[in-house]
Design a protein around this motif. Structure first.
Motif, PDB file in Angstrom:
ATOM      1  N   ILE A   7       8.851  -0.967  -5.452  1.00 52.64           N
ATOM      2  CA  ILE A   7       7.480  -1.477  -5.350  1.00 52.64           C
ATOM      3  C   ILE A   7       7.186  -1.704  -3.866  1.00 52.64           C
ATOM      4  O   ILE A   7       7.887  -2.470  -3.200  1.00 52.64           O
ATOM      5  N   ALA A 109       5.743   1.989  -7.457  1.00 55.98           N
ATOM      6  CA  ALA A 109       4.478   1.282  -7.646  1.00 55.98           C
ATOM      7  C   ALA A 109       4.021   0.714  -6.316  1.00 55.98           C
ATOM      8  O   ALA A 109       4.835   0.457  -5.419  1.00 55.98           O
ATOM      9  N   GLY A 111       2.324  -2.569  -4.645  1.00 54.69           N
ATOM     10  CA  GLY A 111       2.112  -3.983  -4.935  1.00 54.69           C
ATOM     11  C   GLY A 111       1.448  -4.632  -3.736  1.00 54.69           C
ATOM     12  O   GLY A 111       2.120  -5.153  -2.855  1.00 54.69           O
ATOM     13  N   ALA A 152       3.446  -5.320 -11.365  1.00 53.19           N
ATOM     14  CA  ALA A 152       3.803  -3.953 -10.972  1.00 53.19           C
ATOM     15  C   ALA A 152       5.022  -3.470 -11.753  1.00 53.19           C
ATOM     16  O   ALA A 152       5.052  -2.327 -12.234  1.00 53.19           O
TER      17      ALA A 152
END
Length: 220
Positions: A7, A109, A111, A152
């Motif tokens: 993330i 992801a 974040g 996330a």
């Protein structure tokens, strides 16, 4: 421990939009007649827009409607500036690490507390390298609360213990640790020193090296 996902924070990790934020806040501060320096802008790193505005106002009070207008005005200035962004503005090593993670079959992801995060990664040409985006619209409590990173991870369908957060702000590092994530801190030791791994940038970051170093913490 098996790392299954990463993330990434946005500002200061994947691209340096701190200058755009500074210019936008500085323009607003000048209009309000409030002194605002680059050093004060550093204190806003990783902080949501409303909290940043309150810090800039230095105790000055305004009705909520005025605060909302000021936030919108600052964001308008920021959006003007980020129109200058292009794939050339991805920080060294960031695109390569994202590609390495994807090639290894791991999930990624974003974040970021930014409400403009999706537009920024589109302009940078890296949107296709993310499986999910958690941004300033995703949760109510922002960093240093862990909610954004937990959201996330949920979007990736992974537990925090299988995810690595890459952050450049103290508030972000605190949020990731509070959520039970492994953390790679980008920047000076005095700012991100609580992270499991501290790097000056992603320029020399390699997936295999990061995973190998994090195995040490998993074994402790």
């Amino acid at each position: 421990m098996t790392i299954q996902g990463f993330i990434f924070d946005l500002d200061g990790v994947l691209t340096d939009t701190a200058e755009y934020h500074y210019r936008a806040w500085k323009r607003l501060a000048d209009e309000l007649g409030i002194p605002f320096t680059r050093e004060e802008n550093e204190a806003l790193r990783g902080i949501p827009r409303r909290e940043s505005l309150l810090l800039l106002l230095k105790g000055r009070t305004y009705p909520e409607a005025v605060l909302s207008e000021l936030m919108d005005r600052k964001n308008g200035y920021y959006l003007e500036f980020i129109r200058e962004l292009s794939p050339r503005d991805v920080l060294p090593g960031a695109r390569e690490l994202l590609q390495e993670i994807r090639a290894a079959g791991l999930k990624t992801a974003l974040g970021s507390a930014s409400k403009n995060a999706r537009e920024v990664i589109e302009r940078l040409g890296i949107a296709e390298l993310f499986d999910a985006v958690a941004d300033g619209y995703s949760v109510t409590r922002q960093k240093p609360a862990p909610d954004l990173f937990l959201h996330a991870a949920a979007l990736l369908n992974l537990p925090p213990s299988a995810c690595v957060v890459v952050e450049d702000a103290e508030a972000g590092v605190e949020a990731a640790l509070a959520g039970g994530f492994y953390v790679v801190g980008i920047g000076p030791q005095e700012r991100v020193g609580r992270a499991h791994i501290v790097l000056p940038s992603l320029a020399e970051a390699r997936l295999s090296d990061l995973c190998q170093q994090l195995l040490h913490y998993a074994a402790d």
